[in-house]
Design an enzyme around this catalytic site. Structure first.
Site, mmCIF file in Angstrom:
data_model
loop_
_atom_site.group_PDB
_atom_site.id
_atom_site.type_symbol
_atom_site.label_atom_id
_atom_site.label_comp_id
_atom_site.label_asym_id
_atom_site.label_seq_id
_atom_site.Cartn_x
_atom_site.Cartn_y
_atom_site.Cartn_z
ATOM 1 N N GLY A 198 0.796 -1.222 0.000
ATOM 2 C CA GLY A 198 0.000 0.000 0.000
ATOM 3 C C GLY A 198 0.822 1.263 0.000
ATOM 4 O O GLY A 198 0.374 2.306 -0.477
ATOM 5 N N GLY A 215 -0.380 6.306 0.548
ATOM 6 C CA GLY A 215 0.849 5.645 0.119
ATOM 7 C C GLY A 215 2.121 6.370 0.503
ATOM 8 O O GLY A 215 3.210 5.970 0.085
ATOM 9 N N ASP A 232 0.650 -10.685 6.857
ATOM 10 C CA ASP A 232 1.237 -9.944 5.741
ATOM 11 C C ASP A 232 2.540 -9.256 6.142
ATOM 12 O O ASP A 232 3.243 -8.727 5.288
ATOM 13 C CB ASP A 232 0.248 -8.912 5.190
ATOM 14 C CG ASP A 232 -0.213 -7.920 6.238
ATOM 15 O OD1 ASP A 232 -0.801 -8.370 7.230
ATOM 16 O OD2 ASP A 232 0.000 -6.706 6.071
ATOM 17 N N ASN A 233 2.866 -9.284 7.442
ATOM 18 C CA ASN A 233 4.132 -8.721 7.918
ATOM 19 C C ASN A 233 5.131 -9.803 8.289
ATOM 20 O O ASN A 233 6.062 -9.554 9.053
ATOM 21 C CB ASN A 233 3.882 -7.821 9.137
ATOM 22 C CG ASN A 233 3.110 -6.569 8.783
ATOM 23 O OD1 ASN A 233 3.126 -6.121 7.646
ATOM 24 N ND2 ASN A 233 2.428 -6.003 9.762
ATOM 25 N N ASP A 262 8.842 -4.749 7.998
ATOM 26 C CA ASP A 262 7.802 -3.759 8.307
ATOM 27 C C ASP A 262 7.912 -3.210 9.728
ATOM 28 O O ASP A 262 7.198 -3.620 10.633
ATOM 29 C CB ASP A 262 6.394 -4.336 8.073
ATOM 30 C CG ASP A 262 6.042 -4.366 6.592
ATOM 31 O OD1 ASP A 262 6.758 -3.729 5.810
ATOM 32 O OD2 ASP A 262 5.062 -5.024 6.226
#
Length: 520
Positions: free
Chosen positions: A102, A135, A269-270, A279
Site C-alpha cells: 500500500g 501511500g 502480511d508482515n 515492516d
C-alpha cells in the site's frame, strides 16, 4: 551506478494486466506496475555506508543528483519498471482479504558480489493496494524504520536492511493516534533492501483466490531462487520448504525475545517468507521487563502482539501459511508434524537463549527453575531488561560481589525493593552462584560470552523520539550518532555511555516513546 539488473520477480511472474493505478481488487497477476510519486524537493538525510558497499554504490555516487532522484522516486532507472506486490493476510487474527504494497514500491532487483538484492521505496505514493491511504510516509516513521533496520542487523537479528533516508519536501497529513487530530508532517522516503520481500500473504492470497496453478508457480519460483538447496519441486520439497520457513521464523522470534524487541503488528502480511524482520511500524523495545507489554495502541485492549505472546503468534501465523500451502501438499500429517516441531524446538531454543543470557554453560532442564525464578524476580519491580542483563555479566561465581547492588541501576524505582523483595533477589543470587560453580570457564570468559548476546546499546523508544524531535527542527546529528553507535551494540563504546541508561521519566507515557500507532 552500474547495476547488474536481475528482476527475478517481474521476469518470472505475471503482472496485473490493468495498468491504471487505481485502488481496486486485483484478481490477476502477482503485482501491479506503478510509478513512484514525484517529490517536491528531495533531500538526502542519511545513507548506510555498509549498504552502499553491499550494492556496489560509491560514496561519491551516493551524493549525486542521480542517486537523489532515483531513491526519492523522482526518476526510474532505465530498463526497469517499478511495481507493487499483491498479497493478503490475517490482521489481528482476522482474514482481511487483499492487502498488498500500500505504500511500498519495488524499484528493481540487482546482483552484486554473488548476492541478490531487491530495492524498495517505502512512502513513494499510491498503489492499487493503498485502500483509503495516500501511500506516503512521514519523517517520524521513516527515521524509526531506517535506524531500526540497520540496528537489528548489527544485533544479529534477521532483518531487511535500509539504504537511504530522504526528505521529500512535501507535507503529509497524519492522525498519529487515530483520535481525529490530524496534522501535517514532513514527508520522507526510505529505501529498503532485502533478498526478497515475499511474505506469507503472497501465498495466502492465491489460495484465497482458489488459484492452485498460480500458487504452485509462486512456490516453485521461491524454491528455485531462494531455497534452491531443497531441490526440485515435489510434495516432499514443499514440505521441506515449509519446515525451513518454520525454522527461520522461530529463530527470528527467539532473537526478538533475546534482545527485547516487540514487533507490535505481527499480521501474516508482515511475516517474511525468508524469516526476516519486516515492516518496522509500531515496534518498541522492552524497557521494563514485562511479558504483557505492547507498544501498539491499536492492540492495547487485547494485547495480541504483546512481548510474551510473540512465539505463539509466530506459530499461529505458520498455521495460516500451512493452510495456504495445503493445496500443493494435499495431506495434513506432514504439515502438522512440522508445526508440532515448532513447539518442541521453541522449548529447546528458548532455554538455550535464556541460559546464554545468564551465562549458564551446557544448559539442561534443571536450569529452567533458575531461569523462572529470575524472571519472577524481574516482576518484583519495574526492571530494565537491557541494563540488568549487561550488569549481570559482572557477577563473580564466588559471590564476592553483592548481586543486588550490582543490578540496582536497573531498577526504575529502587525504593520499591523492600526487605522482602531484596531477600528474594538475594536467594536467587545464591542459587545463581551455586550454578556457576559448575562452569569451568573463568568469570572473564563467562562475562565475554554474556556480553556477546546481551547488547549494551539498543534503539530505545525515547532515543528514536529524540532523533525525530531534532530532525523535525532540521538537526540530523542524532540520526548519525545512533546509526554509528548501533553498529557495535555489544561493545562498551565509552563515548556513548550516556545512552546506556534507563528510560527517562518524561518518556514513560509520551507519544512516540510508549504509545505508537500503525502510522508510526
Amino acid at each position: 551506478m552500474n547495476f547488474t539488473i536481475n528482476n527475478l520477480f517481474t521476469d518470472n511472474l505475471e503482472a496485473d494486466p490493468i495498468l491504471e493505478n487505481s485502488r481496486r481488487q486485483v484478481t490477476q497477476g502477482y503485482y501491479s506496475f506503478v510509478t513512484p510519486k514525484k517529490t517536491k524537493q528531495p533531500q538526502l538525510l542519511h545513507v548506510s555506508d555498509e549498504m552502499l558497499e553491499e550494492l556496489g554504490i560509491s560514496r561519491e555516487e551516493a551524493q549525486s543528483e542521480k542517486f537523489l532522484r532515483l531513491f526519492s522516486g523522482n526518476s526510474v532507472l532505465e530498463n526497469t519498471a517499478p511495481y507493487a506486490m499483491v498479497y493478503g493476510g490475517h490482521q489481528f487474527g482476522n482474514w482481511a482479504g487483499q492487502l498488498g504494497d500500500g505504500r511500498a514500491i519495488n524499484l528493481f532487483e540487482i546482483d552484486h558480489n554473488d548476492k541478490h538484492w531487491a530495492l524498495q521505496l517505502k512512502g513513494a505514493g499510491e498503489t492499487p493496494y493503498s485502500r483509503t491511504a495516500d501511500g506516503l510516509a512521514v519523517l517520524r516513521s521513516s527515521i524509526r524504520e531506517y535506524l531500526m533496520s540497520e540496528a537489528m542487523y548489527h544485533l544479529g537479528v534477521p532483518t531487511t536492511r535500509a539504504l537511504s533516508l530522504l526528505l521529500t519536501g512535501d507535507q503529509v497529513l497524519r492522525d498519529v493516534m487515530y483520535d481525529g487530530n490530524a496534522e501535517y508532517e514532513q514527508g520522507a522516503v526510505v529505501c529498503r533492501v532485502a533478498e526478497s520481500f515475499l511474505r506469507f500473504g503472497n501465498f495466502q492470497i492465491l489460495t484465497a483466490r482458489d488459484d492452485k496453478a498460480g500458487l504452485k508457480k509462486l512456490v516453485d519460483f521461491t524454491l528455485k531462487n531462494f531455497y534452491k538447496e531443497l531441490g526440485s519441486p515435489s510434495k516432499e520439497t514443499y514440505l521441506a520448504f515449509f519446515k525451513e520457513v518454520t525454522d527461520r521464523t522461530l529463530d527470528m522470534i527467539i532473537h526478538w525475545q533475546r534482545v527485547g524487541f516487540v514487533h507490535g503488528v505481527m499480521n501474516t502480511d508482515n511475516m517474511s517468507i525468508l524469516g526476516l524482520t519486516i515492516d518496522y511500524g509500531p515496534y518498541g523495545w522492552l524497557e521494563g521487563f514485562e511479558w504483557g507489554w505492547t507498544p501498539n495502541t491499536t492492540d492495547r485492549q487485547h494485547k495480541r502482539y504483546r512481548f510474551g505472546n510473540q512465539p505463539n503468534i509466530g506459530l499461529w501465523n505458520l498455521y495460516q501459511l500451512a493452510n495456504a500451502l495445503f493445496p500443493l501438499i494435499e495431506e495434513a500429517d506432514g504439515l502438522e508434524e512440522i508445526l508440532d516441531s515448532y513447539k518442541t524446538n521453541y522449548a529447546v531454543k528458548s532455554l538455550n537463549m535464556m541460559a546464554s543470557k545468564l551465562g549458564l554453560d551446557h544448559a539442561t532442564d534443571a536450569d529452567l527453575k533458575l531461569i523462572a525464578d529470575f524472571e519472577n524476580c524481574l516482576q518484583l519491580s519495574e526492571t530494565d531488561m537491557t541494563i540488568i542483563f549487561r550488569k549481570l555479566s559482572n557477577f563473580k561465581k564466588d559471590n564476592s560481589i553483592d548481586g543486588i547492588n550490582l543490578i540496582r541501576d536497573a531498577f526504575y524505582i529502587p525504593e520499591e525493593i523492600n526487605a522482602e523483595k531484596q531477600a528474594q533477589w538475594e536467594q536467587w543470587f545464591r542459587d545463581y552462584s551455586h550454578r556457576l560453580q559448575a562452569d569451568s570457564r573463568s568469570d572473564e570468559a563467562r562475562q565475554q560470552a554474556m556480553n556477546s548476546v546481551n547488547p549494551k546499546y539498543v534503539l530505545r523508544n525515547y532515543m528514536a523520539q529524540l532523533a525525530i524531535d531534532d530532525a523535525e527542527k532540521g538537526n540530523y546529528k542524532l540520526i548519525d550518532t545512533f546509526y554509528n553507535m548501533l553498529k557495535k551494540p555489544y561493545e562498551d563504546q565509552p563515548e556513548y555511555e550516556e545512552w546506556f541508561a534507563k528510560r527517562p521519566d518524561w518518556a514513560r507515557d509520551k507519544v512516540g516513546c510508549s504509545m505508537l500507532s500503525c502510522s508510526s
